[in-house]
Write a protein that holds these residues in place. Structure first.
Motif, mmCIF file in Angstrom:
data_model
loop_
_atom_site.group_PDB
_atom_site.id
_atom_site.type_symbol
_atom_site.label_atom_id
_atom_site.label_comp_id
_atom_site.label_asym_id
_atom_site.label_seq_id
_atom_site.Cartn_x
_atom_site.Cartn_y
_atom_site.Cartn_z
ATOM 1 N N GLY A 17 21.803 -12.091 8.801
ATOM 2 C CA GLY A 17 23.050 -12.055 8.042
ATOM 3 C C GLY A 17 24.105 -11.253 8.761
ATOM 4 O O GLY A 17 24.787 -10.422 8.178
ATOM 5 N N HIS A 18 24.240 -11.523 10.055
ATOM 6 C CA HIS A 18 25.092 -10.699 10.917
ATOM 7 C C HIS A 18 26.090 -11.579 11.650
ATOM 8 O O HIS A 18 25.728 -12.605 12.217
ATOM 9 C CB HIS A 18 24.209 -9.952 11.914
ATOM 10 C CG HIS A 18 24.894 -8.865 12.645
ATOM 11 N ND1 HIS A 18 25.226 -7.665 12.059
ATOM 12 C CD2 HIS A 18 25.312 -8.776 13.929
ATOM 13 C CE1 HIS A 18 25.811 -6.898 12.948
ATOM 14 N NE2 HIS A 18 25.878 -7.544 14.091
ATOM 15 N N LEU A 19 27.355 -11.200 11.636
ATOM 16 C CA LEU A 19 28.409 -11.896 12.374
ATOM 17 C C LEU A 19 29.080 -10.902 13.307
ATOM 18 O O LEU A 19 29.369 -9.771 12.901
ATOM 19 C CB LEU A 19 29.462 -12.466 11.417
ATOM 20 C CG LEU A 19 29.043 -13.614 10.517
ATOM 21 C CD1 LEU A 19 28.516 -13.103 9.202
ATOM 22 C CD2 LEU A 19 30.207 -14.524 10.274
ATOM 23 N N VAL A 20 29.339 -11.345 14.543
ATOM 24 C CA VAL A 20 29.987 -10.490 15.534
ATOM 25 C C VAL A 20 31.206 -11.228 16.067
ATOM 26 O O VAL A 20 31.094 -12.360 16.552
ATOM 27 C CB VAL A 20 29.031 -10.135 16.696
ATOM 28 C CG1 VAL A 20 29.743 -9.262 17.722
ATOM 29 C CG2 VAL A 20 27.788 -9.449 16.177
ATOM 30 N N ALA A 21 32.352 -10.598 15.991
ATOM 31 C CA ALA A 21 33.594 -11.197 16.468
ATOM 32 C C ALA A 21 33.589 -11.242 17.990
ATOM 33 O O ALA A 21 33.115 -10.322 18.654
ATOM 34 C CB ALA A 21 34.789 -10.399 15.970
ATOM 35 N N GLY A 22 34.143 -12.326 18.530
ATOM 36 C CA GLY A 22 34.241 -12.451 19.977
ATOM 37 C C GLY A 22 35.558 -11.913 20.521
ATOM 38 O O GLY A 22 35.656 -11.572 21.694
ATOM 39 N N GLY A 23 36.555 -11.824 19.655
ATOM 40 C CA GLY A 23 37.868 -11.390 20.106
ATOM 41 C C GLY A 23 38.156 -9.924 19.849
ATOM 42 O O GLY A 23 39.198 -9.412 20.232
ATOM 43 N N SER A 24 37.242 -9.233 19.191
ATOM 44 C CA SER A 24 37.418 -7.804 18.914
ATOM 45 C C SER A 24 36.039 -7.175 18.779
ATOM 46 O O SER A 24 35.022 -7.828 19.011
ATOM 47 C CB SER A 24 38.228 -7.595 17.620
ATOM 48 O OG SER A 24 37.490 -8.046 16.514
#
Length: 156
Positions: A89-96
């Motif tokens: 349940g983890h999301l990681v931004a690519g732009g920040s």
């Protein structure tokens, strides 16, 4: 004129009536104990924070992260990918350096099921997909349109 015994009987009768009127402290404490016992049994089964409010809150957080990545792709002229780990349940931004970890009690799935990330291109498109919060019968979906990369929240 009343006698002394008659006056004593009247006073004793009045005291007896006064004792029977109202509640004793012990009775009140017993009533509060019963209420506390019922609350202790009922409240844990009530799922506070698991309802629609939590789903909407987490969906708004996801939308914010995805819109930030979409805007970063357009602004920098480089593709940006938001990484998604469904198991954790983890999301990681690519732009920040933004990250979101969803509460473990909140069901999280995606369509397609193999979705490992959402890629945003420099021309304002994406690979598209759906992120589900809650069950498929009742919950919220975050939809990313593949042509326009618009990000919307849908209830179902």
């Amino acid at each position: 004129m009343p006698t002394l015994r008659a006056t004593e009987r009247q006073i004793t009768g009045a005291r007896a009536r006064d004792r029977k009127a109202g509640f004793a402290l012990v009775e009140l404490m017993l009533a509060f104990a019963v209420i506390a016992l019922i609350a202790a049994l009922v409240l844990p089964s009530a799922r506070f924070g698991m309802g629609a409010t939590l789903q909407r809150y987490e969906a708004q957080r996801i939308v914010s992260l995805l819109r930030g990545d979409r805007n970063a792709a357009i602004r920098t002229g480089r593709p940006v990918t938001t990484r998604i780990d469904l198991a954790r349940g983890h999301l990681v931004a690519g732009g920040s350096d933004s990250e979101i970890t969803l509460p473990s009690a909140l069901a999280f799935s995606a369509q397609p099921a193999s979705l490992g990330g959402l890629a945003f291109t420099t021309d304002g498109r994406s690979n598209g997909g759906l992120l589900f919060l809650g069950t498929r019968e009742r919950g919220i979906a975050v939809r990313v349109d593949p042509l326009t990369a618009s990000i919307q929240i849908e209830r179902f």
